[in-house]
Design a protein around this motif. Structure first.
Motif, short mmCIF file in Angstrom:
data_model
loop_
_atom_site.label_atom_id
_atom_site.label_comp_id
_atom_site.label_asym_id
_atom_site.label_seq_id
_atom_site.Cartn_x
_atom_site.Cartn_y
_atom_site.Cartn_z
N GLY A 128 0.80 -1.22 0.00
CA GLY A 128 0.00 0.00 0.00
C GLY A 128 0.83 1.26 0.00
N GLY A 129 2.13 1.14 -0.07
CA GLY A 129 2.99 2.31 -0.11
C GLY A 129 3.64 2.67 1.20
N GLY A 130 3.27 2.00 2.29
CA GLY A 130 3.90 2.28 3.58
C GLY A 130 5.32 1.74 3.62
N LEU A 131 6.11 2.29 4.51
CA LEU A 131 7.50 1.86 4.61
C LEU A 131 7.63 0.44 5.14
CD1 LEU A 131 9.43 4.97 5.97
CD2 LEU A 131 9.41 4.03 3.67
N GLY A 132 6.75 0.01 6.01
CA GLY A 132 6.91 -1.29 6.64
C GLY A 132 7.94 -1.21 7.75
N GLY A 133 8.24 -2.32 8.34
CA GLY A 133 9.20 -2.36 9.44
C GLY A 133 10.64 -2.38 8.95
N PHE A 134 11.54 -2.31 9.92
CA PHE A 134 12.97 -2.35 9.58
C PHE A 134 13.75 -2.60 10.85
CE2 PHE A 134 17.03 -0.20 8.30
CZ PHE A 134 17.35 -1.08 7.28
#
Length: 178
Positions: free
Chosen positions: A150-156
């Motif tokens: 959806g375009g979110g960065l997500g985790g890291f």
């Protein structure tokens, strides 16, 4: 019994612990202050059945990774050309990480689900996320380039702000205004 050399280098995103064997770079650890460094070195020592030795200044195994990381942060390197020791990962995770390293170039991103499709496991987006979280070679194997569909960065593993800074360095995101 496998031996390894290690050092800590400063970077634009904080201190990085680098560990290498005769086979190549095997581990990059973010935010390598004394506590993080100690935990990482104990874990590596236990994995290989050796006591971690002190940092090896001028180590032949680490000279090239140090140089290439400095070039990356200076904006002069877009692709790492290093031998990698994949001994800290296996199976599905290794397959996903190799695809990421070879198939997602500088300045681009890929979705977790798209990466799952690339390795022949459609529907394994969560497993791809787990592989990213277990990546022993972040930066060099660029898990910061994997984002939500959806375009979110997500985790890291290095923190979302670190991910944002790396994607800005690569021109994917704008630099923060302040």
């Amino acid at each position: 019994m496998k031996t390894f050399e290690w050092t800590v280098v400063d970077s634009d995103i904080g201190p990085l612990l680098l560990a290498a064997t005769g086979g190549g770079l095997m581990n990059v650890v973010f935010h390598a202050d004394a506590a993080v460094r100690g935990t990482a070195l104990r874990r590596l020592g236990a994995r290989f059945g050796v006591e971690p030795a002190g940092a090896a200044p001028g180590s032949a195994a680490l000279t090239e990774p140090i140089r290439q990381l400095a070039e990356y942060f200076a904006g002069r390197r877009q692709e790492f050309e290093l031998p990698l020791d994949w001994s800290l990962t296996s199976g599905f995770n290794r397959e996903v990480l190799r695809e990421l390293a070879e198939g997602v170039p500088y300045g681009t991103v890929v979705g977790y689900g798209d990466l799952a499709v690339r390795v022949g496991q459609p529907g394994a987006a969560q497993a791809v996320g787990a592989a990213m979280g277990a990546n022993p070679l972040p930066l060099v194997v660029p898990c910061h380039r994997v984002v939500e569909s959806g375009g979110g960065l997500g985790g890291f593993g290095g923190g979302v702000e670190t991910k944002r800074r790396l994607l800005a360095l690569e021109g994917v995101l704008p630099e923060p205004l302040f």
